[in-house]
Design an enzyme around this catalytic site. Structure first.
Site, PDB file in Angstrom:
ATOM      1  N   LYS A   2       0.727  -1.219  -0.076  1.00  0.00           N
ATOM      2  CA  LYS A   2       0.104  -0.047   0.007  1.00  0.00           C
ATOM      3  C   LYS A   2       0.882   1.270   0.106  1.00  0.00           C
ATOM      4  O   LYS A   2       0.582   2.259  -0.787  1.00  0.00           O
ATOM      5  CB  LYS A   2      -0.918   0.147   1.370  1.00  0.00           C
ATOM      6  N   GLN A  12      -4.184  -1.176   9.816  1.00  0.00           N
ATOM      7  CA  GLN A  12      -4.201  -2.508   9.150  1.00  0.00           C
ATOM      8  C   GLN A  12      -4.809  -3.614  10.186  1.00  0.00           C
ATOM      9  O   GLN A  12      -4.453  -3.568  11.241  1.00  0.00           O
ATOM     10  CB  GLN A  12      -2.899  -2.774   8.832  1.00  0.00           C
ATOM     11  N   ASP A  56     -10.879   2.981   4.402  1.00  0.00           N
ATOM     12  CA  ASP A  56     -10.911   1.778   4.128  1.00  0.00           C
ATOM     13  C   ASP A  56     -12.507   1.476   4.005  1.00  0.00           C
ATOM     14  O   ASP A  56     -13.156   0.406   3.601  1.00  0.00           O
ATOM     15  CB  ASP A  56     -10.614   0.894   5.390  1.00  0.00           C
TER      16      ASP A  56
END
Ligand code: NAD
Length: 285
Positions: free
Chosen positions: A53, A97, A120
């Site tokens: 990412k 994460q 997200d």
């Protein structure tokens, strides 16, 4: 023999476009977009995902701020970092994460991220906006990446019988809503589904997001189906998906490989969401 839905190729095209767009904003004097990435602990798979990412951010001109916290970080300390980043006007997106260590409640963390920085798309406000089909929210990255991939190949999902295997919070559930918004006819299966094969065999579009290696066999797929494999697991030391790719590709009309299908599209969707947040924050159109 199926056409491969090439997530790497499509990602390249989208990332080039993003790079150009960001370059144009920077040349007009705007600051660069910024994504804060938080990793707690040293889970090797999570480290790989976070690195991918961050590398992708760098490629397109998004600044990535990396916070690598030790495994024993307290929940309060993590929440305080998220609160600080919520207040920072130079941060557009915040990504924590997952999975988190067991002593940290992930739902609490998700709910602490400001919805306008939740790139997200996991905050309940953004999930609600997805159900309400409102453009102002963030769609979770894997479902959004799948939508972009289907659109790119001109696959119209309207009215198609679509079976989604796996009803997790980050893939199956939001994807079922997203595809319903695209007028597909949706069946969602999970571990308690009585006759999985009955549902997969009916599918014009079959998506699998379970993490069970090679769960979807050739005899479970309708001739000419479009097959999207989200799963990532290890089998005999190799990364494989939920779909028995080598056999199923002979029967499907389109199929995503693992790796190289949904994975890169998920990262591309994250970049798109970050730039969407940036444009919202700077009131750019
Ligand atoms: P999850 O654990 O939240 O959900 C798994 C779902 O699969 C559940 O609904 C469960 O009931 C269902 N399931 C499990 N075994 C099953 C079986 N035998 N038959 C039918 N249903 C079954 O998982 P998740 O977070 O949604 O992730 C699923 C998979 O997708 C994992 O392999 C994950 O690594 C992968 N993933 C990939 C990407 C990507 O970018 N490619 C992104 C996110 C997740």
């Amino acid at each position: 023999m199926a056409t491969i839905l090439d997530g790497r190729e499509v990602s390249k095209i989208y990332r080039e476009k993003l790079k150009k767009e960001i370059g144009e904003y920077k040349s007009k004097g705007y600051r660069e977009p910024a994504l804060a990435v938080i990793l707690v602990g040293d889970d090797p798979a999570s480290q790989v995902y976070v690195n991918n990412k961050r590398k992708a951010c760098q490629q397109v001109g998004i600044k990535s701020l990396f916070y690598h916290l030790p495994e024993d970080t307290s929940e309060e300390k993590l929440l305080n970092l998220v609160r600080e980043l919520n207040e920072d006007p130079e941060v557009d997106g915040i990504l924590v994460q997952l999975p988190l260590p067991k002593h940290i409640n992930p739902q609490k963390v998700i709910e602490t991220i400001a919805p306008d920085k939740d790139v997200d798309g996991f905050h309940p406000e953004n999930m609600g906006k997805l159900i309400a089909n409102l453009d102002s929210g963030f769609v979770p990255c894997t479902p959004l990446g799948i939508k972009i991939l289907l659109d790119h190949y001109g696959i119209d999902v309207k009215g198609k019988d679509t079976t989604i295997v796996g009803a997790g919070y980050i893939v199956g559930k939001p994807l079922s809503v997203l595809m319903l918004n695209m007028d597909a006819t949706i069946t969602v299966c999970h571990i308690y589904t009585k006759d999985l094969k009955k549902h997969t065999l009916n599918a014009d579009i079959l998506v699998s997001a379970t993490g069970v290696a090679h769960l979807i066999k050739e005899d479970m797929v309708k001739e000419g189906a479009i097959v999207i494999d989200v799963g990532i697991s290890k089998k005999d030391g190799k990364i494989v998906g939920d779909v028995d790719f080598e056999r199923v590709k002979e029967k499907a009309s389109y199929i995503t490989p693992v790796p190289g299908g949904v994975g890169p599209m998920t990262v591309t969707a994250l970049l798109l969401n970050t730039v969407k947040a940036y444009k919202m924050h700077l009131e750019l159109s």
